[in-house]
Write an enzyme that holds these catalytic residues in place. Structure first.
Site, PDB file in Angstrom:
ATOM      1  N   LEU A  94       9.169  -0.441  -6.303  1.00  0.00           N
ATOM      2  CA  LEU A  94      10.492  -0.849  -5.827  1.00  0.00           C
ATOM      3  C   LEU A  94      10.677  -2.361  -5.887  1.00  0.00           C
ATOM      4  O   LEU A  94      11.800  -2.848  -5.993  1.00  0.00           O
ATOM      5  CB  LEU A  94      10.703  -0.342  -4.402  1.00  0.00           C
TER       6      LEU A  94
ATOM      7  N   VAL B 213       4.478  -2.988   8.258  1.00  0.00           N
ATOM      8  CA  VAL B 213       5.660  -2.607   7.472  1.00  0.00           C
ATOM      9  C   VAL B 213       5.426  -1.205   6.897  1.00  0.00           C
ATOM     10  O   VAL B 213       4.483  -1.013   6.117  1.00  0.00           O
ATOM     11  CB  VAL B 213       5.912  -3.604   6.316  1.00  0.00           C
TER      12      VAL B 213
ATOM     13  N   VAL C  69       9.514   8.154   0.847  1.00  0.00           N
ATOM     14  CA  VAL C  69      10.120   9.191   0.009  1.00  0.00           C
ATOM     15  C   VAL C  69       9.521   9.030  -1.397  1.00  0.00           C
ATOM     16  O   VAL C  69       8.651   8.205  -1.601  1.00  0.00           O
ATOM     17  CB  VAL C  69      11.666   9.072  -0.039  1.00  0.00           C
TER      18      VAL C  69
ATOM     19  N   PRO D 293      15.515  20.828 -18.448  1.00  0.00           N
ATOM     20  CA  PRO D 293      14.096  21.187 -18.590  1.00  0.00           C
ATOM     21  C   PRO D 293      13.315  19.972 -19.061  1.00  0.00           C
ATOM     22  O   PRO D 293      13.905  18.940 -19.376  1.00  0.00           O
ATOM     23  CB  PRO D 293      14.142  22.255 -19.683  1.00  0.00           C
TER      24      PRO D 293
ATOM     25  N   ALA E  92       3.190   2.758  -5.214  1.00  0.00           N
ATOM     26  CA  ALA E  92       2.982   1.801  -6.310  1.00  0.00           C
ATOM     27  C   ALA E  92       1.641   1.083  -6.151  1.00  0.00           C
ATOM     28  O   ALA E  92       0.854   0.990  -7.097  1.00  0.00           O
ATOM     29  CB  ALA E  92       4.119   0.788  -6.349  1.00  0.00           C
TER      30      ALA E  92
ATOM     31  N   THR F 195      12.286   9.275 -11.778  1.00  0.00           N
ATOM     32  CA  THR F 195      11.647   8.429 -12.788  1.00  0.00           C
ATOM     33  C   THR F 195      10.797   7.294 -12.217  1.00  0.00           C
ATOM     34  O   THR F 195      10.016   6.687 -12.946  1.00  0.00           O
ATOM     35  CB  THR F 195      12.730   7.789 -13.686  1.00  0.00           C
TER      36      THR F 195
ATOM     37  N   SER G 237       0.246  -4.344   4.636  1.00  0.00           N
ATOM     38  CA  SER G 237       0.647  -4.664   6.005  1.00  0.00           C
ATOM     39  C   SER G 237       0.424  -3.464   6.932  1.00  0.00           C
ATOM     40  O   SER G 237       0.815  -2.349   6.594  1.00  0.00           O
ATOM     41  CB  SER G 237       2.136  -5.034   6.020  1.00  0.00           C
TER      42      SER G 237
ATOM     43  N   GLY H 253       0.814  -1.224   0.000  1.00  0.00           N
ATOM     44  CA  GLY H 253       0.000   0.000   0.000  1.00  0.00           C
ATOM     45  C   GLY H 253       0.843   1.267   0.000  1.00  0.00           C
ATOM     46  O   GLY H 253       0.485   2.259   0.623  1.00  0.00           O
TER      47      GLY H 253
ATOM     48  N   LYS I 106       6.583  21.661 -10.464  1.00  0.00           N
ATOM     49  CA  LYS I 106       7.977  21.362 -10.809  1.00  0.00           C
ATOM     50  C   LYS I 106       8.146  21.612 -12.307  1.00  0.00           C
ATOM     51  O   LYS I 106       7.428  21.027 -13.115  1.00  0.00           O
ATOM     52  CB  LYS I 106       8.276  19.891 -10.466  1.00  0.00           C
TER      53      LYS I 106
END
Ligand code: FAD
Length: 533
Positions: free
Chosen positions: A341, A45, A50, A103, A19, A352, A42, A16, A81
């Site tokens: 990840l 966990v 970040v 840019p 992703a 990215t 979980s 959760g 941004k």
């Protein structure tokens, strides 16, 4: 496994974080209602906590999901941004560090020839490559954002952008939207993964709720890769030969001056890596990405705290985050797709990772399997993932290979790291000419313009890299270039004047502005298609 090629009727997302919730909520927004979507997370966990800078596809994705932008700006403390500022990554011929900007957008063409060729031939006086055609740096200096309150007076009314967002708040918001639209949310630990006799995932064993049969599984369990790696045993391809940074430390800090809010991410070169700064509405996310071969955590902490100086809150300690750099050999194995990840991570230099999640979800919708999880469907998906990882890895490696700092072992070592044959070939070519479109082929994020921006931003040709004179066929008129520079300087000034103050625009977007002169409608560009700087 199923001879009748039955349709997938249930998707189970495990994890959760960004992703997991992006996958569950996006899929719920796009998949047929008869496909049930469950997210198991979980309660014990924590998420990585970040990942707060995005690329310009994010506004498109949020729009496609029908996320309310007022909610999004307010709840996620979102800011704009317009690019990434690289501070001190390279030094000039006197050894003085300088800054440059990546840019998001391509340079203009002058009579059909890209501005980079003119810039490389004639320079732009005191202005650097980006400043020669873009208002980006001037907008940053003026504290402005990509939107204007009065588009009629804006020579660049449909400028594009990405977002900075609070990662925890973003996942929470996506969770609420997803659950409201029908995602089943299960708070429990997955303690075991049961495979059937063909090696597909048959069921997950939940600590409190017991055995849960599954069809298509999306592994979003973070660096551990609970399903794809631990259960399915997919090998991990380590990128440590290519990239040295394998640890990070993060520390949110307050804004020094709450009224000053740069609309860009920055990356500042430090002794054994670089420090990010992501200015959100309410705080700045900062951290240090570093190489454990060059700094212990304690030494890195000292680097980082010295860099922050009195901007760090008294007594605050950064949180260390080990990073597993590389990727699973295949992103989709049997009936499990790894997103985020768990599928892999290339260091966050160009923000990215969330985009790769976003793309992975889209590819899955295009290459949606039956319950046979056909080899050709998986292969097609995995080819997309391969291309994306190769593209991002080459682009990140470029930053280190073309660095010219010699002040620490780290920067010298980083320059000598392995690069792919493809990048080696490009660099050989680019020593004699600027990158051109045909070099790169299909690009998800980084086309030849972006590579040009790095080469010219780092001033490599001025600082002795490459041939003394580049191969060039175009007849370039210096007079024409000077006229272009004059026009672009005037246009840039007009753009800066027209654009809204960043903080003030955000207040309006959050529905908090007390200034009756501006309205959310006057910032309607948020709902428009993004056109990039
Ligand atoms: C230092 C750093 C900086 C970054 N900066 C950027 C950036 O600027 N831009 C960007 O795009 N990306 C960035 N990223 C990447 C970004 O943070 C991640 O891609 C993103 O947060 C997605 O993480 P995740 O959801 O895959 O994993 P996580 O956030 O780690 O979530 C894992 C989830 O799995 C759950 N889980 C784990 N085990 C179990 C279990 N047994 N049972 C049930 N659930 C389980 C956890 O509870 C959690 O909910 C950065 C990453 C790092 C390390």
């Amino acid at each position: 496994m199923h001879s009748m090629a039955e349709p997938v009727t249930s998707i189970t997302v495990v994890g959760g974080g960004t992703a997991g919730w992006l996958a569950a909520t996006y899929l719920r927004s796009k998949c047929a209602p008869k496909i049930a979507i469950t997210l198991i997370e979980s309660p014990n966990v924590p998420t990585v906590g970040v990942g707060e800078a995005t690329v310009p596809h994010m506004p498109v994705t949020l729009r496609e999901m029908g996320i309310d932008d007022k909610e999004f700006f307010r709840r996620c403390n979102t800011s704009f941004k317009m690019g990434v500022m690289f501070r001190g990554w390279n030094v000039d011929h006197k050894g003085r560090p300088f800054d440059y900007m990546n840019p998001f957008a391509p340079p203009p063409k002058i009579d059909g020839v890209e501005a980079g060729h003119y810039f490389q031939a004639f320079g732009a006086g005191r202005r650097d490559y980006i400043q020669s055609f873009s208002p980006l740096m001037d907008l940053l200096d003026a504290g402005k954002c990509p939107l204007s309150f009065n588009a009629k007076n804006d020579p660049m009314p449909r400028a594009g952008y990405a977002y900075h967002l609070d990662a925890g708040a973003f996942a929470k918001m996506l969770a609420e939207v997803g659950v409201a639209r029908g995602v089943e949310h299960v708070l429990d630990d997955v303690d075991g993964v049961e495979l059937d006799d063909t090696g597909h995932v048959a069921a997950l064993n939940l600590r409190a709720l017991g055995r849960r049969p599954v069809q298509l599984v999306i592994d979003c369990t973070g660096f551990k890769g609970l399903v794809i790696r631990e259960a399915l045993g997919e090998p991990f391809e380590n990128y440590s030969d290519y990239l040295a940074n394998d640890r990070a430390m993060a520390l949110p800090i307050p804004h020094a001056d709450p009224e000053v809010l740069p609309a860009a991410t920055s990356s500042t070169a430090l002794g054994a890596g670089w420090s990010w700064s992501v200015p959100l509405y309410h705080r700045i996310g900062t951290g240090y990405v570093y190489s454990s071969a060059h700094r212990t955590d304690d030494a890195a902490r000292d680097d980082f705290m010295a860099h922050l100086g009195d901007r760090a809150p008294k007594g605050a300690e950064p949180r260390v985050i080990p990073m597993r750099i590389g990727r699973m050999r295949r992103a989709w194995v049997k009936n499990c797709v790894a997103l985020g990840l768990s599928g892999g991570f290339i260091e966050p230099l160009e923000s990215t990772a969330i985009h790769m999640i976003d793309m992975g979800i889209r590819w899955l919708l295009q290459y949606f399997p039956s319950r046979d999880y056909e080899e050709s469907t998986r292969a097609a998906y995995n080819r997309c993932a391969d291309e994306m990882y190769n593209e991002v890895r080459d682009f990140i490696c470029l930053h280190y290979r073309l660095g010219n700092r010699t002040d620490t072992d780290y920067w010298c070592d980083a320059r000598g790291l392995k690069i792919t044959d493809r990048l080696e070939g490009w660099l050989d070519l680019w020593q004699r000419q600027l990158p051109v479109e045909m070099d790169i082929g299909r690009a998800n994020l980084f086309d030849h313009n972006t590579f040009q921006a790095v080469l010219l931003g780092k001033r490599v040709y001025e600082n002795g890299w490459g041939a003394a004179r580049l191969n060039r066929s175009f007849a370039l008129s210096e007079k024409r270039w000077k006229a272009f520079l004059r026009d672009s300087a005037a246009r840039n000034m007009a753009v800066v004047k027209a654009k809204a103050d960043h903080r003030r625009a955000l207040r309006v977007l959050r529905g908090e502005a007390t200034d009756g002169a501006v309205t959310r409608q006057s910032l309607g560009a948020v709902a428009d298609e993004a056109v990039l700087f």
